[in-house]
Motif scaffolding. Structure first.
Motif, PDB file in Angstrom:
ATOM      1  N   GLU A 168      31.729 -34.484  32.218  1.00 18.67           N
ATOM      2  CA  GLU A 168      30.892 -34.975  33.300  1.00 18.67           C
ATOM      3  C   GLU A 168      30.008 -36.121  32.836  1.00 18.67           C
ATOM      4  N   SER A 169      29.557 -36.909  33.787  1.00 19.72           N
ATOM      5  CA  SER A 169      28.674 -38.034  33.499  1.00 19.72           C
ATOM      6  C   SER A 169      27.501 -38.027  34.461  1.00 19.72           C
ATOM      7  N   PHE A 170      26.406 -38.660  34.030  1.00 18.39           N
ATOM      8  CA  PHE A 170      25.224 -38.803  34.872  1.00 18.39           C
ATOM      9  C   PHE A 170      24.518 -40.083  34.451  1.00 18.39           C
ATOM     10  N   THR A 176      24.574 -44.801  31.874  1.00 22.75           N
ATOM     11  CA  THR A 176      25.458 -43.676  32.118  1.00 22.75           C
ATOM     12  C   THR A 176      25.714 -42.931  30.822  1.00 22.75           C
ATOM     13  N   HIS A 177      25.603 -41.610  30.888  1.00 21.59           N
ATOM     14  CA  HIS A 177      25.859 -40.731  29.753  1.00 21.59           C
ATOM     15  C   HIS A 177      26.962 -39.761  30.132  1.00 21.59           C
ATOM     16  N   SER A 178      27.837 -39.451  29.205  1.00 23.14           N
ATOM     17  CA  SER A 178      28.820 -38.390  29.390  1.00 23.14           C
ATOM     18  C   SER A 178      28.378 -37.225  28.538  1.00 23.14           C
ATOM     19  N   PHE A 179      28.792 -36.006  28.901  1.00 19.61           N
ATOM     20  CA  PHE A 179      28.442 -34.859  28.073  1.00 19.61           C
ATOM     21  C   PHE A 179      29.592 -33.871  27.985  1.00 19.61           C
ATOM     22  N   ILE A 180      29.574 -33.120  26.902  1.00 16.85           N
ATOM     23  CA  ILE A 180      30.601 -32.129  26.611  1.00 16.85           C
ATOM     24  C   ILE A 180      29.955 -31.048  25.752  1.00 16.85           C
TER      25      ILE A 180
END
Length: 191
Positions: A168-170, A176-180
């Motif tokens: 997901e990204s925000f 913009t950052h993605s996370f996992i």
């Protein structure tokens, strides 16, 4: 009467407006018509929440914080008095901030990263088409680490992940950052 959550639970209201049907309102058109996000749009998007109350076992989140929740990591809304609230637990929170302009503190075993773009080619019509090379594993560079991420990972490390997974990204402060979650990382390169 105050709302008092149990254990690691957190009671919150969404930062985004939500209508009486539980749909997130996107924006108004130039003509003043309210556009609604459909359930699919709402379900696929991480959301910021204003923390109202926290349970006695919550360590890193305080009332007044804004918490970032992955898509669908909350309960159905519940009405209490004149207000509607939602619930999650502390382990679901990706990051917290004091306001939209403050720094992020990443929590739990989440990793913020910048995906490394794959090669693409231009077509005669001017379209950019990603190269579908199954031999190239998706990768990214770590920008921030959560409070419980495994010790082997650090900022600036390149890692590999299965891009079939739902990442997901925000956006925060126009970036913009993605996370996992760290447990979904396949491998990493040592410095």
């Amino acid at each position: 009467m105050a709302v008092r959550p149990l254990g690691k639970n957190i009671v919150f209201k969404f930062v985004d407006r939500v209508n009486s049907k539980g749909e997130f309102e996107r924006e108004k058109s130039a003509g003043g018509i309210e556009l609604l996000a459909g359930f699919d749009d709402s379900a696929k998007t991480p959301r910021w929440a204003n923390v109202i109350a926290v349970g006695p076992d919550v360590k890193n989140v305080k009332p007044g914080d804004q918490a970032l929740l992955p898509a669908l990591r909350w309960t159905a809304g519940v009405s209490f008095g004149e207000s509607k609230f939602w619930k999650t637990d502390e382990t679901q929170i990706v990051a917290i901030r004091k306001s939209e302009s403050s720094d992020l503190e990443v929590l739990n075993n989440y990793v913020l990263f910048e995906p490394i773009k794959r090669k693409s080619v231009g077509s005669a019509a001017g379209l950019i088409v990603p190269v579908a090379d199954q031999s190239v594993t998706a990768s990214g560079i770590i920008s921030k680490l959560g409070t419980e991420v495994v010790a082997e990972l650090s900022r600036g490390v390149k890692f590999y992940y299965d891009d079939a997974l739902f990442t997901e990204s925000f956006t925060h402060q126009h970036q913009t950052h993605s996370f996992i979650k760290d447990e979904l990382i396949l491998a990493y390169e040592e410095h």
